[in-house]
Design a protein around this motif. Structure first.
Motif, PDB file in Angstrom:
ATOM      1  N   UNK A   1       0.834  -1.208   0.000  1.00 11.33           N
ATOM      2  CA  UNK A   1       0.000   0.000   0.000  1.00 11.33           C
ATOM      3  C   UNK A   1       0.870   1.260   0.000  1.00 11.33           C
ATOM      4  N   UNK A   2       1.942   1.260   0.791  1.00 17.83           N
ATOM      5  CA  UNK A   2       2.831   2.428   0.827  1.00 17.83           C
ATOM      6  C   UNK A   2       3.483   2.647  -0.529  1.00 17.83           C
ATOM      7  N   UNK A   3       3.932   1.568  -1.175  1.00 15.94           N
ATOM      8  CA  UNK A   3       4.536   1.714  -2.495  1.00 15.94           C
ATOM      9  C   UNK A   3       3.517   2.216  -3.511  1.00 15.94           C
ATOM     10  N   UNK A   4       2.319   1.635  -3.508  1.00 16.71           N
ATOM     11  CA  UNK A   4       1.302   2.023  -4.481  1.00 16.71           C
ATOM     12  C   UNK A   4       0.906   3.484  -4.306  1.00 16.71           C
ATOM     13  N   UNK A   5       0.829   3.952  -3.075  1.00 13.51           N
ATOM     14  CA  UNK A   5       0.504   5.364  -2.847  1.00 13.51           C
ATOM     15  C   UNK A   5       1.635   6.269  -3.339  1.00 13.51           C
ATOM     16  N   UNK A   6       2.879   5.843  -3.108  1.00 14.25           N
ATOM     17  CA  UNK A   6       4.000   6.612  -3.653  1.00 14.25           C
ATOM     18  C   UNK A   6       3.929   6.645  -5.184  1.00 14.25           C
ATOM     19  N   UNK A   7       3.625   5.507  -5.794  1.00 14.96           N
ATOM     20  CA  UNK A   7       3.570   5.439  -7.249  1.00 14.96           C
ATOM     21  C   UNK A   7       2.475   6.353  -7.792  1.00 14.96           C
ATOM     22  N   UNK A   8       1.352   6.429  -7.111  1.00 18.79           N
ATOM     23  CA  UNK A   8       0.287   7.350  -7.518  1.00 18.79           C
ATOM     24  C   UNK A   8       0.798   8.797  -7.490  1.00 18.79           C
TER      25      UNK A   8
END
Length: 443
Positions: free
Chosen positions: A114-121
């Motif tokens: 989730x932390x990675x996906x939010x950064x990617x967004x």
């Protein structure tokens, strides 16, 4: 272990302390178009954290195009839509991940992803749509989800061709979305659903070829990919009842083929980061998997694409905690990971580097011409290398939990984390749908 071996390990170990400590690996990656990052379990936060940091650097500094993971295509397509800011998609990709309901949900529905996906967004919001970095699933399990997705796509975009999808749907319908029921039925019935699936796939391939020139969006590609998943899953579940390597090979060929399609879709300059278990990432030819006729994604990508640069990175630890289940489909729990077996790779590294984290970057080795026995360093010797699946019994670790491995032939680099910790799921986890596993347990 002789003192000379310990000294050799210590002299080659590069401290793994933060993003900057990955510089030697970034240098090794260079202009490679394929970087495959493993994990020794599906339930260890530390592997995900290091993989996250390295992937962010690859995206920011080397322009990697997408992340492809050991997950289902339909679920990961939903994450992709969120991270690239597709119209109508949730703004928080963590919300999408929390909605994953296929067991083992914690593989992707956890705080690290989730932390990675939010950064990617956030990263993508600063880029034009055509340069945004995607997130895709490579796996083969989503038979029914992909069938429903194909039906929905054709009903909206090409209703005259819904008939092919309905024929496949009606063939599978009696099995009530139970893969084992379908697999068992093919043993006793004269026909499987293969003809209907092949007909549907052929039609979707034709449609994708016709629309590719004028439609560069993901919609047609995704429809064709869901048909490819359907065909792969149908073959996988039929083969699953046999004790040989066929089902494993069907799955890994499907994942490698999906990666190839994604690279083609993204164009000649595309670069891919792949997240999967070590048993898929590390070249099977450097393990005993090859003795039983098994191949894997790492081997296939090396064989197909070495000319464009391929770097395989493995992970391992000596002890700690992990989230896993006692049996397939059970509610997972946090388990202690006991100290690695004496003589194993992890035991060897622990003796030399107790309590430390280290990066090893290996010299280029041709698998066809490995160093002669007795003439290589420790990383050219064969050692058992621990593999923990989504099903794990720490107090009865078996031979199957250790894959005989020549480290520098299996990987181009290795991250050793002496003590590691379990992932944190996004939500309480319930038992799943009972789908069967593949060897080694659930990876």
């Amino acid at each position: 272990m002789p003192d000379t071996d310990q000294a050799g390990i210590r002299s080659q170990a590069l401290p793994l302390t933060g993003p900057a400590s990955l510089d030697p690996l970034m240098e090794r990656i260079g202009d490679a178009h394929y970087v495959l990052l493993g994990e020794a379990s599906h339930g260890t936060a530390d592997y995900y954290q290091v993989r996250d940091v390295l992937t962010r650097r690859l995206i920011e500094e080397k322009g990697f195009s997408f992340v492809a993971v050991e997950g289902d295509w339909p679920d990961c397509q939903s994450v992709h839509c969120s991270v690239v800011g597709a119209p109508g998609a949730p703004e928080d990709p963590g919300e999408v991940l929390a909605g994953f309901d296929r067991w083992p949900t914690w593989m992707w529905a956890n705080t690290e992803v989730a932390a990675f996906a939010r950064w990617l967004r956030r990263h993508n919001e600063e880029l034009p749509p055509e340069r945004r970095v995607g997130f895709f699933g490579l796996d083969v399990y989503s038979l029914w989800e992909s069938l429903h997705a194909v039906l929905a796509h054709l009903r909206e975009h090409d209703p005259d061709r819904v008939r092919h999808a309905l024929e496949a749907y009606r063939c599978f319908e009696p099995f009530d979305e139970e893969p084992q029921s379908y697999a068992l039925a093919t043993r006793y019935l004269p026909e499987s659903c293969e003809p209907q699936v092949v007909s549907l796939l052929t039609e979707l391939r034709r449609r994708a070829a016709r629309t590719a020139v004028r439609d560069g969006s993901l919609a047609e590609f995704a429809a064709r990919q869901n048909a490819e998943v359907l065909a792969g899953a149908e073959s996988y579940y039929r083969a699953m009842l046999d004790s040989g390597p066929q089902s494993w090979n069907i799955r890994d060929h499907h994942m490698a083929d999906t990666l190839d399609r994604l690279m083609e879709h993204h164009g000649p300059d595309a670069k891919a980061v792949v997240w999967e278990h070590n048993t898929h990432i590390g070249d099977a030819r450097a393990t005993d998997m090859a003795d039983t006729g098994m191949v894997n994604v790492g081997q296939l990508v090396r064989e197909r694409h070495m000319g464009k640069g391929v770097v395989l990175v493995g992970f391992g630890s000596h002890s700690g905690t992990v989230i896993a289940a006692d049996a397939w489909g059970d509610v997972p729990r946090i388990m202690d990971v006991p100290p690695a077996h004496p003589g194993s790779l992890e035991d060897l590294l622990h003796q030399a580097l107790p309590g430390e984290r280290a990066l090893f970057v290996f010299p280029h080795v041709q698998l066809q011409h490995p160093p002669a026995a007795g003439h290589g360093a420790w990383f050219h010797e064969e050692h058992g290398h621990r593999a923990i699946g989504v099903v794990y019994r720490p107090h009865g670790e078996r031979v199957a939990n250790y894959v005989p491995t020549v480290l520098a032939q299996r990987y181009d680099a290795f991250c050793y984390l002496d003590h590691s910790h379990a992932l944190t799921p996004l939500h309480p986890l319930a038992a799943g749908n009972g789908e069967k596993q593949t060897w080694p347990v659930g990876v």
